[in-house]
Design a protein around this motif. Structure first.
Motif, PDB file in Angstrom:
ATOM      1  N   GLY A 123       0.802  -1.224   0.000  1.00  0.00           N
ATOM      2  CA  GLY A 123       0.000   0.000   0.000  1.00  0.00           C
ATOM      3  C   GLY A 123       0.832   1.270   0.000  1.00  0.00           C
ATOM      4  N   PRO A 124       1.827   1.399   0.915  1.00  0.00           N
ATOM      5  CA  PRO A 124       2.664   2.603   0.916  1.00  0.00           C
ATOM      6  C   PRO A 124       3.431   2.812  -0.396  1.00  0.00           C
ATOM      7  CG  PRO A 124       2.868   1.454   3.006  1.00  0.00           C
ATOM      8  CD  PRO A 124       2.082   0.560   2.100  1.00  0.00           C
ATOM      9  N   LEU A 125       3.907   1.725  -1.003  1.00  0.00           N
ATOM     10  CA  LEU A 125       4.644   1.840  -2.263  1.00  0.00           C
ATOM     11  C   LEU A 125       3.740   2.343  -3.387  1.00  0.00           C
ATOM     12  CD1 LEU A 125       6.870  -1.384  -2.217  1.00  0.00           C
ATOM     13  CD2 LEU A 125       7.565   0.989  -1.795  1.00  0.00           C
ATOM     14  N   LEU A 126       2.515   1.843  -3.433  1.00  0.00           N
ATOM     15  CA  LEU A 126       1.570   2.308  -4.448  1.00  0.00           C
ATOM     16  C   LEU A 126       1.232   3.786  -4.251  1.00  0.00           C
ATOM     17  CD1 LEU A 126      -0.862  -0.755  -4.503  1.00  0.00           C
ATOM     18  CD2 LEU A 126       0.673  -0.039  -6.349  1.00  0.00           C
ATOM     19  N   ALA A 127       1.049   4.196  -2.993  1.00  0.00           N
ATOM     20  CA  ALA A 127       0.748   5.602  -2.711  1.00  0.00           C
ATOM     21  C   ALA A 127       1.918   6.500  -3.081  1.00  0.00           C
ATOM     22  CB  ALA A 127       0.391   5.773  -1.235  1.00  0.00           C
ATOM     23  N   LEU A 128       3.142   6.050  -2.803  1.00  0.00           N
ATOM     24  CA  LEU A 128       4.322   6.832  -3.169  1.00  0.00           C
ATOM     25  C   LEU A 128       4.483   6.909  -4.685  1.00  0.00           C
ATOM     26  CD1 LEU A 128       6.898   5.655  -0.484  1.00  0.00           C
ATOM     27  CD2 LEU A 128       5.853   7.924  -0.690  1.00  0.00           C
ATOM     28  N   ALA A 129       4.187   5.805  -5.378  1.00  0.00           N
ATOM     29  CA  ALA A 129       4.235   5.829  -6.845  1.00  0.00           C
ATOM     30  C   ALA A 129       3.221   6.819  -7.394  1.00  0.00           C
ATOM     31  CB  ALA A 129       3.969   4.428  -7.395  1.00  0.00           C
ATOM     32  N   LEU A 146      -3.271   4.234  -9.175  1.00  0.00           N
ATOM     33  CA  LEU A 146      -2.358   3.729  -8.149  1.00  0.00           C
ATOM     34  C   LEU A 146      -2.847   4.097  -6.749  1.00  0.00           C
ATOM     35  CD1 LEU A 146       1.078   4.517  -9.844  1.00  0.00           C
ATOM     36  CD2 LEU A 146      -0.016   2.280  -9.590  1.00  0.00           C
ATOM     37  N   TYR A 147      -3.381   5.308  -6.613  1.00  0.00           N
ATOM     38  CA  TYR A 147      -3.923   5.723  -5.313  1.00  0.00           C
ATOM     39  C   TYR A 147      -5.095   4.836  -4.907  1.00  0.00           C
ATOM     40  CZ  TYR A 147      -6.922   8.074  -2.018  1.00  0.00           C
ATOM     41  OH  TYR A 147      -7.736   8.330  -0.950  1.00  0.00           O
ATOM     42  N   LEU A 148      -5.984   4.506  -5.861  1.00  0.00           N
ATOM     43  CA  LEU A 148      -7.128   3.654  -5.556  1.00  0.00           C
ATOM     44  C   LEU A 148      -6.656   2.297  -5.043  1.00  0.00           C
ATOM     45  CD1 LEU A 148     -10.122   2.918  -5.573  1.00  0.00           C
ATOM     46  CD2 LEU A 148      -9.889   2.317  -7.991  1.00  0.00           C
ATOM     47  N   LEU A 149      -5.660   1.730  -5.698  1.00  0.00           N
ATOM     48  CA  LEU A 149      -5.121   0.452  -5.254  1.00  0.00           C
ATOM     49  C   LEU A 149      -4.484   0.585  -3.872  1.00  0.00           C
ATOM     50  CD1 LEU A 149      -3.521  -0.766  -8.612  1.00  0.00           C
ATOM     51  CD2 LEU A 149      -5.677  -1.510  -7.589  1.00  0.00           C
ATOM     52  N   ALA A 150      -3.834   1.723  -3.615  1.00  0.00           N
ATOM     53  CA  ALA A 150      -3.222   1.943  -2.301  1.00  0.00           C
ATOM     54  C   ALA A 150      -4.281   2.087  -1.219  1.00  0.00           C
ATOM     55  CB  ALA A 150      -2.343   3.192  -2.343  1.00  0.00           C
ATOM     56  N   VAL A 187      -3.411   7.534   5.838  1.00  0.00           N
ATOM     57  CA  VAL A 187      -2.016   7.286   5.477  1.00  0.00           C
ATOM     58  C   VAL A 187      -1.838   7.330   3.968  1.00  0.00           C
ATOM     59  CG1 VAL A 187      -0.140   5.595   5.560  1.00  0.00           C
ATOM     60  CG2 VAL A 187      -1.589   5.956   7.565  1.00  0.00           C
ATOM     61  N   ALA A 188      -2.758   6.704   3.221  1.00  0.00           N
ATOM     62  CA  ALA A 188      -2.666   6.691   1.762  1.00  0.00           C
ATOM     63  C   ALA A 188      -2.712   8.103   1.191  1.00  0.00           C
ATOM     64  CB  ALA A 188      -3.798   5.840   1.173  1.00  0.00           C
ATOM     65  N   VAL A 217      -1.888  10.981   2.702  1.00  0.00           N
ATOM     66  CA  VAL A 217      -0.682  11.751   3.023  1.00  0.00           C
ATOM     67  C   VAL A 217       0.488  11.317   2.142  1.00  0.00           C
ATOM     68  CG1 VAL A 217       1.021  12.261   4.808  1.00  0.00           C
ATOM     69  CG2 VAL A 217      -1.408  12.273   5.363  1.00  0.00           C
ATOM     70  N   LEU A 218       0.669  10.008   1.971  1.00  0.00           N
ATOM     71  CA  LEU A 218       1.762   9.529   1.130  1.00  0.00           C
ATOM     72  C   LEU A 218       1.576   9.977  -0.316  1.00  0.00           C
ATOM     73  CD1 LEU A 218       2.277   5.905   2.512  1.00  0.00           C
ATOM     74  CD2 LEU A 218       3.877   7.817   2.679  1.00  0.00           C
ATOM     75  N   ALA A 219       0.361   9.865  -0.839  1.00  0.00           N
ATOM     76  CA  ALA A 219       0.097  10.285  -2.211  1.00  0.00           C
ATOM     77  C   ALA A 219       0.251  11.793  -2.374  1.00  0.00           C
ATOM     78  CB  ALA A 219      -1.310   9.853  -2.635  1.00  0.00           C
ATOM     79  N   SER A 220       0.061  12.527  -1.275  1.00  0.00           N
ATOM     80  CA  SER A 220       0.125  13.990  -1.336  1.00  0.00           C
ATOM     81  C   SER A 220       1.532  14.539  -1.109  1.00  0.00           C
ATOM     82  CB  SER A 220      -0.834  14.595  -0.313  1.00  0.00           C
ATOM     83  OG  SER A 220      -2.171  14.255  -0.616  1.00  0.00           O
ATOM     84  N   LEU A 221       2.522  13.678  -1.091  1.00  0.00           N
ATOM     85  CA  LEU A 221       3.901  14.154  -0.998  1.00  0.00           C
ATOM     86  C   LEU A 221       4.432  14.629  -2.348  1.00  0.00           C
ATOM     87  CD1 LEU A 221       5.396  11.435   1.380  1.00  0.00           C
ATOM     88  CD2 LEU A 221       4.915  13.818   1.939  1.00  0.00           C
ATOM     89  N   TYR A 222       3.539  14.691  -3.341  1.00  0.00           N
ATOM     90  CA  TYR A 222       3.953  15.057  -4.701  1.00  0.00           C
ATOM     91  C   TYR A 222       4.603  16.429  -4.838  1.00  0.00           C
ATOM     92  CZ  TYR A 222      -0.469  17.663  -4.838  1.00  0.00           C
ATOM     93  OH  TYR A 222      -1.496  18.531  -4.565  1.00  0.00           O
ATOM     94  N   PRO A 223       4.326  17.440  -3.973  1.00  0.00           N
ATOM     95  CA  PRO A 223       4.981  18.730  -4.176  1.00  0.00           C
ATOM     96  C   PRO A 223       6.498  18.675  -4.119  1.00  0.00           C
ATOM     97  CG  PRO A 223       3.117  18.981  -2.708  1.00  0.00           C
ATOM     98  CD  PRO A 223       3.332  17.519  -2.885  1.00  0.00           C
TER      99      PRO A 223
END
Length: 273
Positions: free
Chosen positions: A2-8, A216-220, A228-229, A231-237
């Motif tokens: 899950g964390p890896l998918l959110a980071l991707a 990818l976010y949906l899968l995460a 958690v999903a 916040v990790l996905a929102s590290l994009y900036p």
């Protein structure tokens, strides 16, 4: 996983923001946004067809459509802000406020992050703000950043409510909704959509990248707590800053360096939590 998918997802969104922001300075932001959603629809539909769902439920499609309304609004205001060059305000306001809204809603919906995860969530908010300069543009981008943040939160929260049995169809439904939401404005100014072929292809590819990030976010979100999903996905900036440093030869100030370090620590804490 899950964390890896959110980071991707965060990596893809960072690339999309960077390229979409540059493109919005070369073509009208409304054209970039609309054509991007069309590109996202093509990619999401193809992906949904390639990965058959167990049972597509109408309620999941409705959640996906609601998410798409948020996506369309978020990209409209974000690209409008970036077209005026207010990167240092629009991106942090949209990202940080969107994260805060999503986390609060996730907790209200039943999420119970661990203490380590909470520490990562709390640390990520000031880290994201500092990565983008801490808002040094005298607030000029706030009118665009605030509605963009509401769109970001709606996009993440609604999509996370879709059941896994519907596969990727909620994302495809969201792209349909986003296109329909943006269509009236595009129809009023059809000349804006008449971009050179190269710009049209670029806008479509940017939108396809955003749709892939959302897939990818949906899968995460199906494998991880919503808070958690998100916040990790929102590290994009962090990524546009890095790309600006390496490709545009920009320089990081001390605040951005501290913010990048904080984002890295927050990522580790969220992954452990």
């Amino acid at each position: 996983m899950g964390p890896l998918l959110a980071l991707a997802s965060a990596v893809l969104y960072g690339i999309v923001d960077f390229t979409g922001g540059l493109l919005s300075r070369r073509a009208h932001f409304a054209a970039v946004t609309f054509l991007g959603q069309v590109g996202g629809l093509l990619l999401a539909t193809t992906a949904a067809l390639l990965l058959p769902a167990d049972a597509v439920r109408p309620v999941d499609l409705l959640w996906g459509a609601l998410s798409g309304v948020g996506s369309g609004a978020a990209m409209h205001f974000l690209n409008r802000g970036l077209s005026h060059g207010a990167m240092s305000v629009v991106v942090p306001v949209s990202a940080v406020t969107g994260v805060a809204l999503s986390v609060v809603c996730g907790v209200l919906l039943g999420d119970r992050p661990t203490a380590v995860a909470w520490l990562g969530i709390v640390l990520s908010v000031p880290a994201l703000w500092m990565v983008c300069g801490g808002g040094t543009d005298d607030g000029a981008g706030v009118p665009d950043g605030l509605p963009a943040s509401a769109g970001v939160a709606l996009q993440y929260i609604a999509l996370a409510q879709a059941g896994s049995s519907s596969g990727l169809w909620p994302v495809a439904a969201g792209r349909v909704a986003a296109v329909l939401v943006l269509l009236p404005a595009a129809a009023r100014h059809p000349r804006r959509l008449r971009l050179p072929p190269v710009r049209t292809v670029q806008a479509v590819l940017v939108g396809a990248g955003a749709a892939l990030g959302l897939l990818l976010y949906l899968l995460a979100a199906q494998r991880q707590l919503l808070a958690v999903a998100v916040v990790l996905a929102s590290l994009y900036p962090a990524l546009p800053v890095i790309l600006g440093l390496t490709l545009l030869h920009e320089r990081l100030n001390r605040k951005q360096v501290v913010g990048l370090a904080g984002a890295g620590v927050a990522t580790v804490l969220l992954s452990l939590g």
